[in-house]
Design a protein around this motif. Structure first.
Motif, PDB file in Angstrom:
ATOM      1  N   THR A 254      -3.128   1.897   1.272  1.00  0.00           N
ATOM      2  CA  THR A 254      -2.347   1.040   2.165  1.00  0.00           C
ATOM      3  C   THR A 254      -1.808  -0.150   1.389  1.00  0.00           C
ATOM      4  O   THR A 254      -2.542  -0.796   0.644  1.00  0.00           O
ATOM      5  CB  THR A 254      -3.222   0.537   3.332  1.00  0.00           C
ATOM      6  N   ALA A 255      -0.518  -0.407   1.543  1.00  0.00           N
ATOM      7  CA  ALA A 255       0.078  -1.575   0.902  1.00  0.00           C
ATOM      8  C   ALA A 255      -0.408  -2.819   1.638  1.00  0.00           C
ATOM      9  O   ALA A 255       0.043  -3.134   2.734  1.00  0.00           O
ATOM     10  CB  ALA A 255       1.588  -1.488   0.944  1.00  0.00           C
ATOM     11  N   GLN A 256      -1.355  -3.510   1.034  1.00  0.00           N
ATOM     12  CA  GLN A 256      -2.000  -4.620   1.706  1.00  0.00           C
ATOM     13  C   GLN A 256      -2.405  -5.675   0.694  1.00  0.00           C
ATOM     14  O   GLN A 256      -2.831  -5.359  -0.425  1.00  0.00           O
ATOM     15  CB  GLN A 256      -3.236  -4.112   2.456  1.00  0.00           C
ATOM     16  N   ALA A 268      -4.980  -6.892  -3.960  1.00  0.00           N
ATOM     17  CA  ALA A 268      -3.853  -6.051  -3.532  1.00  0.00           C
ATOM     18  C   ALA A 268      -4.293  -4.603  -3.498  1.00  0.00           C
ATOM     19  O   ALA A 268      -4.885  -4.100  -4.452  1.00  0.00           O
ATOM     20  CB  ALA A 268      -2.665  -6.223  -4.478  1.00  0.00           C
ATOM     21  N   GLY A 270      -2.952  -0.645  -3.054  1.00  0.00           N
ATOM     22  CA  GLY A 270      -1.721   0.119  -3.173  1.00  0.00           C
ATOM     23  C   GLY A 270      -0.869  -0.418  -4.316  1.00  0.00           C
ATOM     24  O   GLY A 270      -1.184  -1.416  -4.968  1.00  0.00           O
ATOM     25  N   VAL A 272       1.774  -2.450  -5.191  1.00  0.00           N
ATOM     26  CA  VAL A 272       2.559  -3.499  -4.553  1.00  0.00           C
ATOM     27  C   VAL A 272       3.255  -4.345  -5.610  1.00  0.00           C
ATOM     28  O   VAL A 272       2.618  -4.879  -6.513  1.00  0.00           O
ATOM     29  CB  VAL A 272       1.681  -4.405  -3.664  1.00  0.00           C
ATOM     30  N   ARG A 334       6.457 -11.998   2.347  1.00  0.00           N
ATOM     31  CA  ARG A 334       6.498 -10.852   3.268  1.00  0.00           C
ATOM     32  C   ARG A 334       7.576 -11.042   4.322  1.00  0.00           C
ATOM     33  O   ARG A 334       8.318 -10.110   4.647  1.00  0.00           O
ATOM     34  CB  ARG A 334       5.127 -10.676   3.931  1.00  0.00           C
ATOM     35  N   ALA A 341       4.359  -5.338   2.086  1.00  0.00           N
ATOM     36  CA  ALA A 341       2.932  -5.102   2.269  1.00  0.00           C
ATOM     37  C   ALA A 341       2.432  -5.995   3.396  1.00  0.00           C
ATOM     38  O   ALA A 341       3.021  -7.051   3.688  1.00  0.00           O
ATOM     39  CB  ALA A 341       2.148  -5.374   0.996  1.00  0.00           C
ATOM     40  N   GLU A 342       1.348  -5.573   4.017  1.00  0.00           N
ATOM     41  CA  GLU A 342       0.708  -6.391   5.036  1.00  0.00           C
ATOM     42  C   GLU A 342      -0.119  -7.477   4.363  1.00  0.00           C
ATOM     43  O   GLU A 342      -0.876  -7.198   3.424  1.00  0.00           O
ATOM     44  CB  GLU A 342      -0.188  -5.524   5.918  1.00  0.00           C
TER      45      GLU A 342
END
Length: 346
Positions: A254-256, A268, A270, A272, A334, A341-342
């Motif tokens: 997950t992009a987070q 981080a 994922g 990103v 963001r 990403a979240e």
């Protein structure tokens, strides 16, 4: 000779060209829990004693009256009567005790507890939690007890040092006295993902069907996988669940981005990267994709376009940006679309 030359060439290529590492393989048991294994949260109210003058400020009927009354009640249980107006409780602090225990923990089992100050105590350092009953239903009887010396979580050293001294934990400080409410383990018919993700749920279902047969696992939603247990599996449901837990998959990344506002830690998940953007906040300017030439002025950070989250975080840490400013900058990136990403701030 040619074989030796080929080996040396391969080693040289291995040095010059980075090897592509495979993604992390994880057991399914680390990603899911059975629908009957939902943890039970416990809570209690108690007193921390033995503080070095850093407890709740209360003298007689003034200040933290709840602490005074609780101390009076505690002493009364031991046959000691002390008028509340004579008590000074600087060595005592009223606290809330919280914990989370598995529904399948049996009486005698131990678990970790967390203690948080309820009054105006300055520090819980060096304190000991008095025996505290814990309940899962405020109107029900106690099912566990907690006590023991407190352990504070120390922060970093140096410029970003921090220590929150009004919260603490006690490893194995909880002791279960009664059975917790639980569903029958053998009736498990669903797996619940600890972190809902449709990609991970799909991979879990595929791995189960490949191992146990088609139709055993069906994805219901990003957080749930329904199970149709095979009737011919040796050992029944427990053995089948154990076999499922031992299967290994590659979870979807997950992009987070996680930012800790206490110490500025940035994590981080994922692949990103950060696109072109300019963010100014609290006297600091971050420029992603700066043009060549010229030297950065004080309070300015420049990174190349396509830089990773780690590159940006390192640059911000390098000029001593406070943790809350780092969090605000990533949230701004963001919002303007430069960071796909979240962003979670804790």
């Amino acid at each position: 000779m040619m074989r030796m030359f080929g080996l040396l060439l391969a080693c040289a290529c291995g040095v010059l060209v980075p090897l592509r590492t495979s993604a992390q393989q994880v057991r399914i048991g680390e990603l899911v829990i059975a629908d009957t294994d939902i943890p039970v949260r416990l809570v209690g109210y108690g007193l921390v004693v033995g503080l070095d003058g850093t407890g709740d400020r209360a003298i007689g009927g003034y200040g933290a009256r709840h602490t005074v009354q609780s101390t009076v009640n505690l002493l009364r249980n031991f046959g000691v009567e002390v008028p509340g107006q004579l008590l000074r409780t600087r060595n005592v602090a009223a606290v809330v005790v919280t914990a989370e225990a598995s529904a399948f923990l049996r009486p005698g089992g131990r678990f970790e507890i967390h203690v948080s100050s309820l009054g105006d105590a300055v520090s819980l350092r060096g304190g000991v939690l008095w025996a505290t009953p814990l309940v899962f239903d405020p109107s029900g009887p106690p099912v566990a007890t907690a006590q023991g010396p407190l352990l504070l979580s120390e922060g970093l050293t140096g410029r970003n040092a921090y220590t929150v001294e009004t919260t603490a934990r006690i490893p194995d400080g909880g002791l279960l006295l009664e059975n917790l409410p639980r569903s029958g383990f053998s009736s498990s018919s669903r797996l619940v993902l600890r972190q809902p993700n449709l990609g991970t749920a799909t991979r879990v279902a595929e791995a189960i069907n490949q191992s146990l047969g088609e139709g055993v696992a069906t994805v219901e939603d990003p957080g749930s996988i329904a199970l149709t247990m095979p009737a011919d599996q040796a050992g029944g449901v427990p053995a089948t669940l154990a076999r499922i837990n031992d299967l290994v998959i590659e979870p979807a990344q997950t992009a987070q981005v996680l930012v800790d506002t206490r110490d500025g830690t940035v994590v981080a998940g994922g692949d990103v990267t950060v696109g072109r953007a300019v963010v100014s906040h609290a006297g600091l300017t971050l420029t992603v994709g700066a043009t060549e030439g010229g030297q950065p002025v004080p309070g300015e950070v420049r990174v190349t376009p396509g830089a990773s989250v780690q590159d940006v975080a390192s640059a911000l840490h390098g000029i001593g940006a406070p943790p809350n400013v780092i969090a605000a900058i990533f949230e701004s990136l963001r919002r303007v679309g430069a960071l796909a990403a979240e962003v979670k701030v804790r």
